[in-house]
Design an enzyme around this catalytic site. Structure first.
Site, PDB file in Angstrom:
ATOM      1  N   GLU A   1      -6.174  -7.575  -0.436  1.00 33.03           N
ATOM      2  CA  GLU A   1      -6.464  -7.289   0.991  1.00 33.03           C
ATOM      3  C   GLU A   1      -7.630  -6.608   0.987  1.00 33.03           C
ATOM      4  O   GLU A   1      -8.009  -5.532   0.726  1.00 33.03           O
ATOM      5  CB  GLU A   1      -5.275  -6.609   1.772  1.00 33.03           C
TER       6      GLU A   1
ATOM      7  N   GLU B   1       0.883  -1.094  -0.057  1.00 29.78           N
ATOM      8  CA  GLU B   1      -0.114   0.005   0.153  1.00 29.78           C
ATOM      9  C   GLU B   1       0.836   1.180   0.051  1.00 29.78           C
ATOM     10  O   GLU B   1       1.258   1.722   0.907  1.00 29.78           O
ATOM     11  CB  GLU B   1      -0.735  -0.060   1.372  1.00 29.78           C
TER      12      GLU B   1
HETATM   13  C1  IDC Z   1      -2.613  -3.959  10.525  1.00 32.35           C
HETATM   14  C2  IDC Z   1      -2.832  -4.848  11.629  1.00 32.35           C
HETATM   15  C3  IDC Z   1      -2.343  -4.643  12.986  1.00 32.35           C
HETATM   16  C4  IDC Z   1      -1.187  -3.933  12.851  1.00 32.35           C
HETATM   17  C5  IDC Z   1      -1.016  -2.791  11.984  1.00 32.35           C
HETATM   18  C6  IDC Z   1       0.508  -2.211  11.812  1.00 32.35           C
HETATM   19  O1  IDC Z   1      -3.967  -5.478  11.568  1.00 32.35           O
HETATM   20  O2  IDC Z   1      -2.466  -5.673  13.801  1.00 32.35           O
HETATM   21  O3  IDC Z   1      -0.789  -3.364  14.095  1.00 32.35           O
HETATM   22  O4  IDC Z   1      -1.382  -3.092  10.482  1.00 32.35           O
HETATM   23  O5  IDC Z   1       0.484  -1.099  11.306  1.00 32.35           O
HETATM   24  C7  IDC Z   1      -3.860  -2.176   5.910  1.00 32.35           C
HETATM   25  C8  IDC Z   1      -2.401  -2.761   5.956  1.00 32.35           C
HETATM   26  C9  IDC Z   1      -2.476  -4.005   7.135  1.00 32.35           C
HETATM   27  C10 IDC Z   1      -3.047  -3.390   8.203  1.00 32.35           C
HETATM   28  C11 IDC Z   1      -4.661  -3.292   7.869  1.00 32.35           C
HETATM   29  C12 IDC Z   1      -5.627  -2.818   9.136  1.00 32.35           C
HETATM   30  O6  IDC Z   1      -2.191  -3.263   4.766  1.00 32.35           O
HETATM   31  O7  IDC Z   1      -1.179  -3.785   7.188  1.00 32.35           O
HETATM   32  O8  IDC Z   1      -2.879  -4.061   9.341  1.00 32.35           O
HETATM   33  N1  IDC Z   1      -4.656  -2.495   6.904  1.00 32.35           N
HETATM   34  O9  IDC Z   1      -4.980  -1.657   9.686  1.00 32.35           O
HETATM   35  N2  IDC Z   1      -4.168  -1.381   5.084  1.00 32.35           N
HETATM   36  C13 IDC Z   1      -5.687  -0.965   5.272  1.00 32.35           C
HETATM   37  C14 IDC Z   1      -6.044  -1.602   6.513  1.00 32.35           C
END
Ligand code: IDC
Length: 355
Positions: free
Chosen positions: A278, A191
């Protein structure tokens, strides 16, 4: 018995026999019809568990907007993503991947390797251990008849060019390792976000894609888009000059709704290949409330468009997008009692055969 009665009975018996014979014939014809595969339908490549899999669809390719099998039939992948491999390595195991295929009915697993967060590959994480997890994951996936997406999971490092040196080394090594495998898909930047433009992503992609292609000339490669992989429209205006490329769209159903769905529909209908590598049904934080109505609208649209999708995340973290309850410390052998609300929603949505 009178002669008349006997003749009548004989006639009745004959009629009954003819009817029975006709019924048997009709039954056979119907069976034959059912066993004919629908020639022009993507279902033609489904196997016994009801989903397409590498053993039946082979090396994937992109035809127009559509992910397609080696033979050129449309393919839709539906699956799950790990959480960060450094955080939750325990779910990368053969028993669980086999279970994902057989009981959950998924045909793809995504291996999310963070580059900058906790134990990140480029920020002091154990590179050799992470590479080994990716290799193991791809092998377990292959044994379980699953496709595997190798995800270079940039996030707080908003521009993929920040760690391009490490990306070059990683993809060179890993694509050499996987050169002969048909089940690997490369996702080269999860992303991009912040001020990162499509032009900057293009420059990065034009460096990384040839490195992968030198080892694996036809691999499907998925490229992230600006604003946390929501601006597929910007990629559509200036597509990359390579074959077998798809562009990433991500959504979290409780926050991203009709306007982003319309963008997906318009982009795919314009002939641009999109892969939802995702999504969650929670808020974008990965936590908070679930929006089932928005989730249903997303699934309906992706199914109609034959767009592939992968749900976030395989962990027991105390957050709403984790598949497992935080009280569950199993790493395989899951039952529905182990699943969070999102986990339950996913197996319902996938119509999972065994959980
Ligand atoms: C989130 C995980 C969380 C972690 C965080 C780190 O769910 O546990 O602490 O990342 O920054 C994304 C990302 C993905 C995110 C997820 C939810 O690709 O890494 O995971 N998210 O926030 N993009 C949109 C949402």
């Amino acid at each position: 018995m009178s002669m008349v009665k006997a003749t009548k009975r004989l006639r009745l018996v004959l009629v009954a026999l003819i009817c029975a014979f006709a019924l048997v014939l009709a039954g056979c014809a119907a069976k034959e019809e059912q066993s004919q595969p629908a020639q022009d339908s993507p279902q033609a490549t489904e196997d016994a568990t009801g989903v397409v899999a590498p053993s039946t669809t082979g090396k994937l390719q992109v035809i127009g907007a559509q992910l397609s099998s080696q033979a050129g039939d449309p393919v839709q992948l539906r699956g799950v993503s790990t959480h960060g491999l450094s955080w939750f390595p325990q779910y990368v195991n053969q028993e669980f991947f086999t279970e994902l295929r057989e009981d959950w009915g998924v045909n793809v697993v995504r291996l999310a390797m963070y580059t900058a967060e906790y134990g990140g590959y480029c920020t002091g994480g154990d590179k050799a251990a992470l590479e080994q997890l990716v290799i193991d994951g791809v092998n377990y996936a292959q044994n379980a008849d699953l496709y595997a997406v190798v995800d270079w999971h940039i996030l707080s490092d908003a521009d993929p060019n920040i760690h391009i040196t490490e990306a070059k080394q990683f993809f060179e090594k890993i694509s050499a390792e996987f050169a002969d495998k048909d089940n690997v898909i490369y996702e080269i930047c999860n992303e991009p976000n912040g001020a990162t433009t499509w032009g900057q992503i293009t420059a990065y992609a034009e460096t990384i894609i040839p490195i992968i292609r030198a080892n694996d000339p036809d691999a499907v490669i998925i490229v992230g888009t600006p604003t946390w992989s929501q601006r597929i429209d910007e990629a559509a205006l200036d597509p990359l000059p390579f074959e077998n490329i798809m562009y990433t769209l991500h959504f979290y159903a409780a926050e991203h709704k009709q306007d982003l769905r319309e963008r997906l529909e318009a982009t795919v209908k314009a002939g641009v290949p999109v892969f939802v590598t995702e999504f969650g049904i929670t808020e974008a934080s990965g936590d908070g409330k679930i929006d089932y109505d928005s989730a249903a609208a997303w699934i309906k649209l992706m199914d109609e468009l034959d767009v592939s999708y992968i749900c976030w995340n395989l962990s027991n973290k105390d957050e709403a997008s984790a598949m497992f309850l935080d009280t569950c410390d199993k790493t395989s052998g899951f039952t529905s009692d182990d699943l969070s609300d999102e986990g339950k929603w996913l197996v319902d949505t996938l119509d999972s055969p065994g959980i």
